[in-house]
Design a protein around this motif. Structure first.
Motif, PDB file in Angstrom:
ATOM      1  N   PHE A 124       5.979   0.130  22.404  1.00 23.41           N
ATOM      2  CA  PHE A 124       5.508  -0.296  21.088  1.00 23.41           C
ATOM      3  C   PHE A 124       4.686  -1.557  21.286  1.00 23.41           C
ATOM      4  O   PHE A 124       5.197  -2.591  21.709  1.00 23.41           O
ATOM      5  CB  PHE A 124       6.695  -0.569  20.157  1.00 23.41           C
ATOM      6  CG  PHE A 124       6.309  -1.198  18.854  1.00 23.41           C
ATOM      7  CD1 PHE A 124       5.418  -0.574  17.999  1.00 23.41           C
ATOM      8  CD2 PHE A 124       6.822  -2.437  18.483  1.00 23.41           C
ATOM      9  CE1 PHE A 124       5.045  -1.158  16.800  1.00 23.41           C
ATOM     10  CE2 PHE A 124       6.460  -3.023  17.288  1.00 23.41           C
ATOM     11  CZ  PHE A 124       5.577  -2.388  16.450  1.00 23.41           C
ATOM     12  N   ASP A 125       3.386  -1.459  21.010  1.00 22.36           N
ATOM     13  CA  ASP A 125       2.489  -2.606  21.183  1.00 22.36           C
ATOM     14  C   ASP A 125       2.656  -3.537  19.987  1.00 22.36           C
ATOM     15  O   ASP A 125       2.032  -3.367  18.944  1.00 22.36           O
ATOM     16  CB  ASP A 125       1.047  -2.129  21.319  1.00 22.36           C
ATOM     17  CG  ASP A 125       0.127  -3.234  21.822  1.00 22.36           C
ATOM     18  OD1 ASP A 125       0.573  -4.400  21.898  1.00 22.36           O
ATOM     19  OD2 ASP A 125      -1.029  -2.931  22.139  1.00 22.36           O
ATOM     20  N   ILE A 143       7.594   1.444  11.036  1.00 28.29           N
ATOM     21  CA  ILE A 143       6.616   1.580  12.108  1.00 28.29           C
ATOM     22  C   ILE A 143       6.152   3.032  12.148  1.00 28.29           C
ATOM     23  O   ILE A 143       6.967   3.941  12.338  1.00 28.29           O
ATOM     24  CB  ILE A 143       7.218   1.178  13.465  1.00 28.29           C
ATOM     25  CG1 ILE A 143       7.654  -0.282  13.422  1.00 28.29           C
ATOM     26  CG2 ILE A 143       6.215   1.409  14.584  1.00 28.29           C
ATOM     27  CD1 ILE A 143       8.399  -0.731  14.642  1.00 28.29           C
ATOM     28  N   PRO A 144       4.851   3.278  11.977  1.00 27.18           N
ATOM     29  CA  PRO A 144       4.356   4.650  12.027  1.00 27.18           C
ATOM     30  C   PRO A 144       4.514   5.247  13.432  1.00 27.18           C
ATOM     31  O   PRO A 144       4.413   4.526  14.433  1.00 27.18           O
ATOM     32  CB  PRO A 144       2.879   4.532  11.665  1.00 27.18           C
ATOM     33  CG  PRO A 144       2.628   3.115  11.330  1.00 27.18           C
ATOM     34  CD  PRO A 144       3.821   2.307  11.683  1.00 27.18           C
ATOM     35  N   ALA A 145       4.759   6.523  13.484  1.00 30.55           N
ATOM     36  CA  ALA A 145       4.931   7.209  14.771  1.00 30.55           C
ATOM     37  C   ALA A 145       3.679   7.072  15.639  1.00 30.55           C
ATOM     38  O   ALA A 145       3.769   7.107  16.873  1.00 30.55           O
ATOM     39  CB  ALA A 145       5.264   8.675  14.539  1.00 30.55           C
ATOM     40  N   ALA A 146       2.520   6.896  15.016  1.00 32.92           N
ATOM     41  CA  ALA A 146       1.269   6.778  15.773  1.00 32.92           C
ATOM     42  C   ALA A 146       1.216   5.496  16.610  1.00 32.92           C
ATOM     43  O   ALA A 146       0.476   5.428  17.589  1.00 32.92           O
ATOM     44  CB  ALA A 146       0.082   6.807  14.817  1.00 32.92           C
ATOM     45  N   GLU A 147       2.014   4.482  16.242  1.00 34.78           N
ATOM     46  CA  GLU A 147       2.015   3.221  17.001  1.00 34.78           C
ATOM     47  C   GLU A 147       2.999   3.244  18.158  1.00 34.78           C
ATOM     48  O   GLU A 147       3.094   2.267  18.895  1.00 34.78           O
ATOM     49  CB  GLU A 147       2.327   2.046  16.073  1.00 34.78           C
ATOM     50  CG  GLU A 147       1.216   1.725  15.117  1.00 34.78           C
ATOM     51  CD  GLU A 147       1.386   0.384  14.422  1.00 34.78           C
ATOM     52  OE1 GLU A 147       2.286  -0.381  14.807  1.00 34.78           O
ATOM     53  OE2 GLU A 147       0.610   0.116  13.500  1.00 34.78           O
ATOM     54  N   SER A 179       0.138  -4.221  16.599  1.00 35.53           N
ATOM     55  CA  SER A 179       0.708  -3.447  15.493  1.00 35.53           C
ATOM     56  C   SER A 179       0.204  -3.940  14.136  1.00 35.53           C
ATOM     57  O   SER A 179       0.059  -5.135  13.901  1.00 35.53           O
ATOM     58  CB  SER A 179       2.230  -3.540  15.531  1.00 35.53           C
ATOM     59  OG  SER A 179       2.777  -2.885  14.416  1.00 35.53           O
ATOM     60  N   ARG A 180      -0.036  -2.989  13.238  1.00 37.04           N
ATOM     61  CA  ARG A 180      -0.420  -3.306  11.866  1.00 37.04           C
ATOM     62  C   ARG A 180       0.752  -3.059  10.908  1.00 37.04           C
ATOM     63  O   ARG A 180       0.636  -3.256   9.704  1.00 37.04           O
ATOM     64  CB  ARG A 180      -1.607  -2.432  11.430  1.00 37.04           C
ATOM     65  CG  ARG A 180      -2.850  -2.681  12.243  1.00 37.04           C
ATOM     66  CD  ARG A 180      -3.496  -3.996  11.848  1.00 37.04           C
ATOM     67  NE  ARG A 180      -4.451  -4.408  12.856  1.00 37.04           N
ATOM     68  CZ  ARG A 180      -4.422  -5.582  13.461  1.00 37.04           C
ATOM     69  NH1 ARG A 180      -3.485  -6.451  13.188  1.00 37.04           N
ATOM     70  NH2 ARG A 180      -5.325  -5.893  14.344  1.00 37.04           N
ATOM     71  N   ALA A 181       1.884  -2.616  11.443  1.00 32.12           N
ATOM     72  CA  ALA A 181       3.041  -2.280  10.608  1.00 32.12           C
ATOM     73  C   ALA A 181       3.791  -3.521  10.134  1.00 32.12           C
ATOM     74  O   ALA A 181       4.469  -3.476   9.112  1.00 32.12           O
ATOM     75  CB  ALA A 181       3.996  -1.375  11.376  1.00 32.12           C
ATOM     76  N   LEU A 182       3.661  -4.601  10.871  1.00 32.45           N
ATOM     77  CA  LEU A 182       4.407  -5.816  10.534  1.00 32.45           C
ATOM     78  C   LEU A 182       3.511  -6.817   9.822  1.00 32.45           C
ATOM     79  O   LEU A 182       2.353  -7.012  10.214  1.00 32.45           O
ATOM     80  CB  LEU A 182       4.956  -6.471  11.809  1.00 32.45           C
ATOM     81  CG  LEU A 182       5.911  -5.650  12.653  1.00 32.45           C
ATOM     82  CD1 LEU A 182       6.200  -6.381  13.955  1.00 32.45           C
ATOM     83  CD2 LEU A 182       7.191  -5.399  11.905  1.00 32.45           C
ATOM     84  N   PRO A 183       4.027  -7.483   8.797  1.00 31.66           N
ATOM     85  CA  PRO A 183       3.273  -8.588   8.190  1.00 31.66           C
ATOM     86  C   PRO A 183       3.053  -9.688   9.232  1.00 31.66           C
ATOM     87  O   PRO A 183       3.862  -9.845  10.152  1.00 31.66           O
ATOM     88  CB  PRO A 183       4.201  -9.079   7.067  1.00 31.66           C
ATOM     89  CG  PRO A 183       5.174  -7.976   6.831  1.00 31.66           C
ATOM     90  CD  PRO A 183       5.287  -7.223   8.115  1.00 31.66           C
ATOM     91  N   PRO A 184       1.977 -10.451   9.123  1.00 33.27           N
ATOM     92  CA  PRO A 184       1.661 -11.460  10.145  1.00 33.27           C
ATOM     93  C   PRO A 184       2.792 -12.455  10.417  1.00 33.27           C
ATOM     94  O   PRO A 184       3.012 -12.845  11.563  1.00 33.27           O
ATOM     95  CB  PRO A 184       0.432 -12.179   9.575  1.00 33.27           C
ATOM     96  CG  PRO A 184      -0.184 -11.193   8.641  1.00 33.27           C
ATOM     97  CD  PRO A 184       0.936 -10.365   8.103  1.00 33.27           C
ATOM     98  N   ASP A 195       8.533   8.335  11.654  1.00 34.70           N
ATOM     99  CA  ASP A 195       8.317   6.895  11.625  1.00 34.70           C
ATOM    100  C   ASP A 195       9.661   6.201  11.798  1.00 34.70           C
ATOM    101  O   ASP A 195      10.708   6.743  11.468  1.00 34.70           O
ATOM    102  CB  ASP A 195       7.704   6.480  10.289  1.00 34.70           C
ATOM    103  CG  ASP A 195       6.305   7.070  10.084  1.00 34.70           C
ATOM    104  OD1 ASP A 195       5.723   7.557  11.067  1.00 34.70           O
ATOM    105  OD2 ASP A 195       5.825   7.033   8.941  1.00 34.70           O
ATOM    106  N   LEU A 196       9.599   4.967  12.298  1.00 32.87           N
ATOM    107  CA  LEU A 196      10.825   4.186  12.497  1.00 32.87           C
ATOM    108  C   LEU A 196      11.017   3.230  11.337  1.00 32.87           C
ATOM    109  O   LEU A 196      10.154   2.398  11.067  1.00 32.87           O
ATOM    110  CB  LEU A 196      10.737   3.364  13.786  1.00 32.87           C
ATOM    111  CG  LEU A 196      11.024   4.055  15.092  1.00 32.87           C
ATOM    112  CD1 LEU A 196      10.961   3.058  16.231  1.00 32.87           C
ATOM    113  CD2 LEU A 196      12.363   4.726  15.072  1.00 32.87           C
ATOM    114  N   GLN A 197      12.137   3.317  10.676  1.00 33.01           N
ATOM    115  CA  GLN A 197      12.479   2.395   9.592  1.00 33.01           C
ATOM    116  C   GLN A 197      13.271   1.249  10.216  1.00 33.01           C
ATOM    117  O   GLN A 197      14.440   1.399  10.547  1.00 33.01           O
ATOM    118  CB  GLN A 197      13.312   3.117   8.523  1.00 33.01           C
ATOM    119  CG  GLN A 197      13.519   2.306   7.278  1.00 33.01           C
ATOM    120  CD  GLN A 197      12.268   2.248   6.414  1.00 33.01           C
ATOM    121  OE1 GLN A 197      11.557   3.228   6.281  1.00 33.01           O
ATOM    122  NE2 GLN A 197      12.008   1.096   5.844  1.00 33.01           N
TER     123      GLN A 197
END
Length: 150
Positions: free
Chosen positions: A49-50, A18-22, A54-59, A9-11
Motif C-alpha cells: 500500500f503506497d 482504501i480503494p482496492a485499486a490502491e 494514496s488519495r484515500a487518506l485526508p492530508p 475496498d478496505l474499511q
C-alpha cells in the motif's frame, strides 16, 4: 474489520476507506510445511500500500501515518507479508487484516498532553518516613564495637 473478499475496498475507520485499486499484490512460493503443494502454489502474499501516493487518506491523517510508520515504510509504501496459512486466499485475508490494524494504530489521534502535578504533602511525608525507617533498619545491621582507649 477485514473484508470478506480480498478484492474489496478496505474499511480502515468509519471515515477512511482504501480503494482496492490502491493495493498491490505480489505472490511467491512459501517456505515451511505443506508437502508437495508448497512447491507448486504461490501461497505467500505481499500486500503493498503506497501510503505516500494514496488519495484515500485526508492530508492530516496521511501525514500522521507517515510520521508514525516511517521506520516500517519502504520507499513510502507499507509492505505486509503473510505466509502463515497454506492457502493463498487465507494469506490474502490475513495480510489485509494486518494492514487495517497497522493503519488503525497509526491513524489514532495523539494522546492528550500530560498535565504536570506536584506530589502531595502526605505523599512527601510518607516517602520521608519510609526512608527514615529503612535507614534505621540498615543502621541496626552494623555492629560497631567501640574499643576503650588506654
Amino acid at each position: 474489520m477485514a473484508p470478506a473478499r480480498p478484492s474489496d475496498d478496505l474499511q480502515v475507520t468509519p471515515a477512511v476507506r482504501i480503494p482496492a485499486a490502491e493495493l498491490a499484490w505480489r505472490f511467491s512460493r512459501s517456505s515451511g510445511p505443506g508437502g508437495q503443494n508448497v512447491n507448486t502454489t504461490d501461497s505467500r502474499v505481499e500486500l503493498v500500500f503506497d501510503l505516500m501516493a494514496s488519495r484515500a487518506l485526508p492530508p492530516v491523517l496521511q501525514a500522521r501515518a507517515l510520521r508514525r510508520l516511517e521506520d516500517k515504510l519502504v520507499d513510502g509504501a507499507v509492505v505486509i507479508a503473510a505466509s502463515e496459512h497454506r492457502s493463498q486466499w487465507q494469506n490474502r485475508v490475513a495480510a489485509q487484516r494486518r494492514l487495517v490494524e497497522l493503519l488503525q494504530e497509526a491513524l489514532k489521534p495523539p494522546p492528550p498532553p500530560r498535565r504536570p502535578t506536584k506530589p502531595t504533602r502526605g505523599s512527601k511525608e510518607r516517602r520521608l518516613a519510609a526512608k527514615k525507617q529503612r535507614s534505621a533498619i540498615k543502621s541496626q545491621r552494623s555492629s560497631r564495637v567501640v574499643l576503650p582507649e588506654d
